[in-house]
Design a protein around this motif. Structure first.
Motif, PDB file in Angstrom:
ATOM      1  N   VAL A   1       0.842  -1.205   0.000  1.00 17.21           N
ATOM      2  CA  VAL A   1       0.000   0.000   0.000  1.00 17.21           C
ATOM      3  C   VAL A   1       0.875   1.252   0.000  1.00 17.21           C
ATOM      4  N   ILE A   2       1.915   1.257   0.821  1.00 19.94           N
ATOM      5  CA  ILE A   2       2.830   2.404   0.852  1.00 19.94           C
ATOM      6  C   ILE A   2       3.460   2.615  -0.519  1.00 19.94           C
ATOM      7  N   ARG A   3       3.939   1.530  -1.139  1.00 22.59           N
ATOM      8  CA  ARG A   3       4.548   1.614  -2.475  1.00 22.59           C
ATOM      9  C   ARG A   3       3.576   2.195  -3.493  1.00 22.59           C
ATOM     10  N   ASP A   4       2.348   1.671  -3.510  1.00 27.40           N
ATOM     11  CA  ASP A   4       1.377   2.114  -4.503  1.00 27.40           C
ATOM     12  C   ASP A   4       1.005   3.577  -4.312  1.00 27.40           C
ATOM     13  N   LEU A   5       0.875   4.024  -3.067  1.00 24.87           N
ATOM     14  CA  LEU A   5       0.548   5.422  -2.811  1.00 24.87           C
ATOM     15  C   LEU A   5       1.672   6.340  -3.273  1.00 24.87           C
ATOM     16  N   VAL A   6       2.928   5.928  -3.049  1.00 28.20           N
ATOM     17  CA  VAL A   6       4.058   6.724  -3.525  1.00 28.20           C
ATOM     18  C   VAL A   6       4.051   6.805  -5.049  1.00 28.20           C
ATOM     19  N   LEU A   7       3.665   5.700  -5.701  1.00 30.57           N
ATOM     20  CA  LEU A   7       3.619   5.661  -7.161  1.00 30.57           C
ATOM     21  C   LEU A   7       2.383   6.361  -7.725  1.00 30.57           C
ATOM     22  N   GLY A   8       1.485   6.802  -6.849  1.00 29.20           N
ATOM     23  CA  GLY A   8       0.313   7.554  -7.284  1.00 29.20           C
ATOM     24  C   GLY A   8      -0.785   6.718  -7.900  1.00 29.20           C
TER      25      GLY A   8
ATOM     26  N   LEU B   1      14.474   1.289  -4.213  1.00 34.25           N
ATOM     27  CA  LEU B   1      14.054   1.864  -2.928  1.00 34.25           C
ATOM     28  C   LEU B   1      12.604   1.517  -2.615  1.00 34.25           C
ATOM     29  N   LEU B   2      11.751   1.559  -3.639  1.00 27.53           N
ATOM     30  CA  LEU B   2      10.346   1.210  -3.417  1.00 27.53           C
ATOM     31  C   LEU B   2      10.188  -0.289  -3.175  1.00 27.53           C
ATOM     32  N   GLY B   3      11.040  -1.096  -3.809  1.00 32.65           N
ATOM     33  CA  GLY B   3      11.027  -2.522  -3.529  1.00 32.65           C
ATOM     34  C   GLY B   3      11.415  -2.813  -2.091  1.00 32.65           C
TER      35      GLY B   3
END
Length: 217
Positions: A49-56, A123-125
């Motif tokens: 969820v954190i990754r997806d939110l950062v990716l917009g 970093l997102l991984g």
């Protein structure tokens, strides 16, 4: 199995392994079944969820109902099989290591597929791999493994994510190579726990004295 199905399978496996670690911690803390399901879901889905939110983008955990199945399965497995688990702490760490290994791979690939550059993708991984465990430990009111000075929790994930990003960049990434990276990360994580590897302290003085030095007033 079709090539396009592998990322989803690995992602769901990572959610399950992390969710089991969350449900095991809930059992360790004497939470009820609802608490087990919540903590397992938070652990398994939080990093993604954190990754997806950062990716917009709208998080996969809510866009695809199939992502809710592994936390439910994990809570059920722990509920029925916990009496057979002799060494709860060791089991929790093994499932956590498996989730870490899978998520640093699938999280990096997801970020790269959505257009992130190799550094951001790695970093997102890493964030995908450590985010759920960090949320789990915080909610369960235990010291996060990320901040344990006798642990290298984030290092295997960072190395694995970096290797996946490199393989992607040179056109050498395949499901097999991604699986190999996950195996290496898992082995590195288990060995680090076995031999208590650690990285240097934040300050040279603290490292030399073997303890943290409080800041000056």
């Amino acid at each position: 199995m079709e090539h396009d199905a592998w990322p989803l399978v690995l992602d769901l496996a990572g959610v399950f392994f992390f969710a089991v670690s969350g449900s095991l911690m809930a059992a360790q803390k004497n939470f009820d079944i609802v608490g087990s399901l919540f903590l397992g879901s938070l652990t398994g889905l939080g990093g993604g969820v954190i990754r997806d939110l950062v990716l917009g983008r709208f998080p996969n955990a809510f866009a695809e109902p199939v992502y809710l199945a592994p936390p439910v399965a994990a809570a059920v497995v722990v509920f029925f099989l916990l009496p057979a688990v002799v060494k709860l702490r060791r089991t929790l760490l093994l499932f956590d290591a498996a989730g870490l290994a899978l998520f640093c791979t699938t999280g990096t690939i997801t970020a790269l597929t959505l257009g992130a550059n190799p550094i951001s993708g790695a970093l997102l991984g890493t964030t995908t791999a450590i985010g759920g465990g960090l949320l789990r430990d915080t909610v369960a009111n235990v010291r996060p493994q990320l901040f344990d000075r006798h642990d290298i929790y984030a290092v295997p994930a960072l190395l694995g994510a970096g290797l996946v990003a490199f393989l992607w960049q040179v056109g050498a990434y395949t499901p097999a190579s991604g699986g190999a990276v996950a195996v290496v990360v898992f082995a590195l994580r288990v060995l680090s726990l076995r031999f208590r590897w650690r990285v240097p302290f934040a300050a040279v003085v603290a490292h030399r004295e073997g303890r943290a030095t409080p800041p000056a007033d």
